[in-house]
Design an enzyme around this catalytic site. Sequence first.
Site, PDB file in Angstrom:
ATOM      1  N   SER A  71       0.871  -1.191   0.000  1.00  0.00           N
ATOM      2  CA  SER A  71       0.000   0.000   0.000  1.00  0.00           C
ATOM      3  C   SER A  71       0.894   1.222   0.000  1.00  0.00           C
ATOM      4  O   SER A  71       2.088   1.130   0.270  1.00  0.00           O
ATOM      5  CB  SER A  71      -0.858   0.018   1.265  1.00  0.00           C
ATOM      6  OG  SER A  71      -0.078   0.401   2.386  1.00  0.00           O
ATOM      7  N   ASP A  72       0.329   2.374  -0.307  1.00  0.00           N
ATOM      8  CA  ASP A  72       1.075   3.586  -0.024  1.00  0.00           C
ATOM      9  C   ASP A  72       0.928   3.859   1.479  1.00  0.00           C
ATOM     10  O   ASP A  72       0.166   3.193   2.173  1.00  0.00           O
ATOM     11  CB  ASP A  72       0.580   4.765  -0.884  1.00  0.00           C
ATOM     12  CG  ASP A  72       1.653   5.850  -1.004  1.00  0.00           C
ATOM     13  OD1 ASP A  72       2.614   5.839  -0.199  1.00  0.00           O
ATOM     14  OD2 ASP A  72       1.549   6.711  -1.889  1.00  0.00           O
ATOM     15  N   TRP A  73       1.671   4.841   1.933  1.00  0.00           N
ATOM     16  CA  TRP A  73       1.731   5.147   3.371  1.00  0.00           C
ATOM     17  C   TRP A  73       0.315   5.426   3.899  1.00  0.00           C
ATOM     18  O   TRP A  73      -0.300   6.424   3.523  1.00  0.00           O
ATOM     19  CB  TRP A  73       2.640   6.364   3.576  1.00  0.00           C
ATOM     20  CG  TRP A  73       2.870   6.743   4.997  1.00  0.00           C
ATOM     21  CD1 TRP A  73       1.981   7.372   5.816  1.00  0.00           C
ATOM     22  CD2 TRP A  73       4.056   6.526   5.761  1.00  0.00           C
ATOM     23  NE1 TRP A  73       2.541   7.569   7.048  1.00  0.00           N
ATOM     24  CE2 TRP A  73       3.825   7.060   7.041  1.00  0.00           C
ATOM     25  CE3 TRP A  73       5.292   5.944   5.490  1.00  0.00           C
ATOM     26  CZ2 TRP A  73       4.789   7.041   8.047  1.00  0.00           C
ATOM     27  CZ3 TRP A  73       6.252   5.924   6.497  1.00  0.00           C
ATOM     28  CH2 TRP A  73       6.000   6.457   7.757  1.00  0.00           C
ATOM     29  N   ALA A  74      -0.180   4.540   4.724  1.00  0.00           N
ATOM     30  CA  ALA A  74      -1.507   4.708   5.356  1.00  0.00           C
ATOM     31  C   ALA A  74      -2.663   4.724   4.358  1.00  0.00           C
ATOM     32  O   ALA A  74      -3.773   5.118   4.703  1.00  0.00           O
ATOM     33  CB  ALA A  74      -1.555   5.973   6.210  1.00  0.00           C
ATOM     34  N   SER A  75      -2.411   4.292   3.132  1.00  0.00           N
ATOM     35  CA  SER A  75      -3.496   4.401   2.144  1.00  0.00           C
ATOM     36  C   SER A  75      -4.617   3.389   2.394  1.00  0.00           C
ATOM     37  O   SER A  75      -5.708   3.544   1.861  1.00  0.00           O
ATOM     38  CB  SER A  75      -2.948   4.264   0.714  1.00  0.00           C
ATOM     39  OG  SER A  75      -2.451   2.962   0.491  1.00  0.00           O
TER      40      SER A  75
END
Length: 750
Positions: free
Chosen positions: A282-286
């Site tokens: 995932s992207d950061w906290a996505s």
Amino acid sequence: MKHLFGLLTIGVVLGLAGCLNQNEHNPWMNDKEILDLIQQMTLEEKIGQMQQINGFGGEIPEHLKQDVIDGKIGSILNEVNVKTINEIQRIALEESRLGIPVIIGRDVIHGFKTVFPIPLGQAATWNPEVVKAGARVAAKEAWSSGVNWTFAPMIDISRDARWGRIAESCGEDPYLTSVMGVAMVEGFQGDDLSADGSILACAKHFAGYGAAEGGRDYNTTLIPEGELRNIYLKSFQAVEEAGAGSFMSGFNDLNGVPASGNEFLLRKVLRNEWNFEGFVVSDWASITEMITHGYVADEKNAAEKAIKAGVDMEMATTSYKTYLQELIDEGRIDEELLDEAVYRILKIKFDLGLFNNPYVKEEDQNQFALPEYLETAKEAAIQSMVLLKNEKSILPLTNEVGKVALIGPMANQKYEQLGTWIFDGDSDLSITPLEALQLELGDNKVLFAEGLSYTRSKDKAGFAQAVTAAKQADVVVMCLGEESILSGEAHCRASLDLPGAQNELIEEVAKAGKPIVLVVMAGRPLAIGAVSKHVDAVLYSFHPGTMGGPALAELLLGVSNPSGKLPVTFPKSAGQIPIYYNHKNTGRPVDKASWTCIDDIPLNTFQTSLGNTSHYLDLGFDPLYPFGFGLSYTTFEYKDLKIETPKVKLDDDVIASVTLENTGNFIGEEVVQLYVRDLVGSVTRPVKELKAFQRVQLKPGESKKITFKINTSELAFFNNEMKEVTEPGEFHLWIGGSSNADLQASFIIE
Ligand code: BGC
């Protein structure tokens, strides 16, 4: 306890039975060693593999050591201390139950310690060899710090110069972005992922992130499926085919479904259609941001959506760690989904050779900025700079140039010339334009005046000194632009003007009446139309990286000849956005004759649309500079465009050639570009599409026949049934030095 491969315990035998079932569903899950390992893993250990945590900087906290021992961490990002990383790997291999190594990720976007031009600048080289060499250097330096995985290439199509992340993209074109993205993957991963100096690439941000509404980062994206497939997914498919081992799911809400919970993107397209066998992070906290998007109510739902969609590893947040077990217990997800994710992650860890040797040996550690790395960075910077204007051939300056006034807030900024995403970049290594010109010309020939202390400054106190320097000099070089922080993630601008009082600075300096060369160091196309009128030459250098100064000096002094071409259309102002060369024709396309200029409309004009076309009253229709444009100190002439195959059948090759002649006085390189237009389509087709290009070097007076071969399959597009088809009919074909190429011929697919 260290796990031993091939150990035939009862568990393994039982495991194999289970594996056979898995193979039925997922034939690609066929590596016995990995399947054996998965069979030995507890659910907690599986979930551990799917967790990526942020680094801690130096000393390893006790709780983290314990987590590694317990197999609760699959990956760490942002840890770049090689001794610490070696120790983490030792703990993982020797003290954890199954001895599974950790994968260390980092944003190595355009260099590590040695910084290369920003990716947008690298794309301006139109030279995949140079780009690949840059990625290789970045990989080697990062690897020597213990990094196994970079979050690059970023291959989001970017048609909006306001978007700060255009700096990390390869611009607006699917084909150019594909070529550059593949070159980066090849450079990072090398021929053998397990070899010293190779790191895993990550194609990001899947997908559509570059279409953020209004060019405002993180904003909604609305892209019809045909457009998504024809424009935004092309580069991702290309790097997937080139073997990119990981993908990152984006932050964006795509057509109402956030990319990190988007089954269409991650499962249907990436896995089922493209057969991607790597893993998705995932992207950061996505994942948890899907709550904020309003797509799920809570973290548990977010985890469920993400794992079902096909996100294998969670970056930074912990929804998987907290809820996957519960989701399985409640029967909401199948444990097989986890096995699949863990298989993908372990497969890459094996491919990287981490199980055998995750350590960086003492003698290989911290190998930074070797002379050949700096030379590679200089060559990339030279080729990335685009000559946009050169009136009266003011450039190159000769060694007899006399005095040079070097003016501007970007002329001596070691950090700011590096651009965005340079977490590890060493600004002490930077050589600025001032330093490089002083070295080449001698201190007494370079009169330096900042004019403004930084690009956003409105304080004109330094103007007088700048004007004095200009008056005393024979030629003025002005280094203007934007500091690094004005582009990149979350750093978007509504205006594309030079910030601060830079426009006024040019106007003041111009009053000295000396020839002016404008050098623009920026992370995006800037609307420099108005100020270019005051200058004789414009060299657009983007943020050129560590070796920006020497590269610029070589170009200014004619040691090298500019050969960069724009990877993105330069608008006259932000009001023209979106503006891109491969647009549709509309029913009322514009031409010069049908452009009504706001200044020419008489008062009380009766309303009529007749005779009017698609344009702005105040800005017309054409851009400041078109896609693919870039000058050289020499001149090139294109002639004798010929299509050797005026009629072809489906699956045949179209062969076209042109003669290119160097008609000027310098040896030079030209990027010869081939565009096509499919005149009639079952869905409307762009007015031009780049299909091929070649970099050609010619001596003065030399000419060469350049031949291109394109298969008709390369002319395919997704129709409204989402079938990829090449439709028979007539095509136009252009070959030239930019998207405005005017030598045109036609061919027919029967
Ligand atoms: C960015 C990614 C990056 C990640 C890790 C995010 O904010 O969108 O491109 O790789 O952070 O640093």
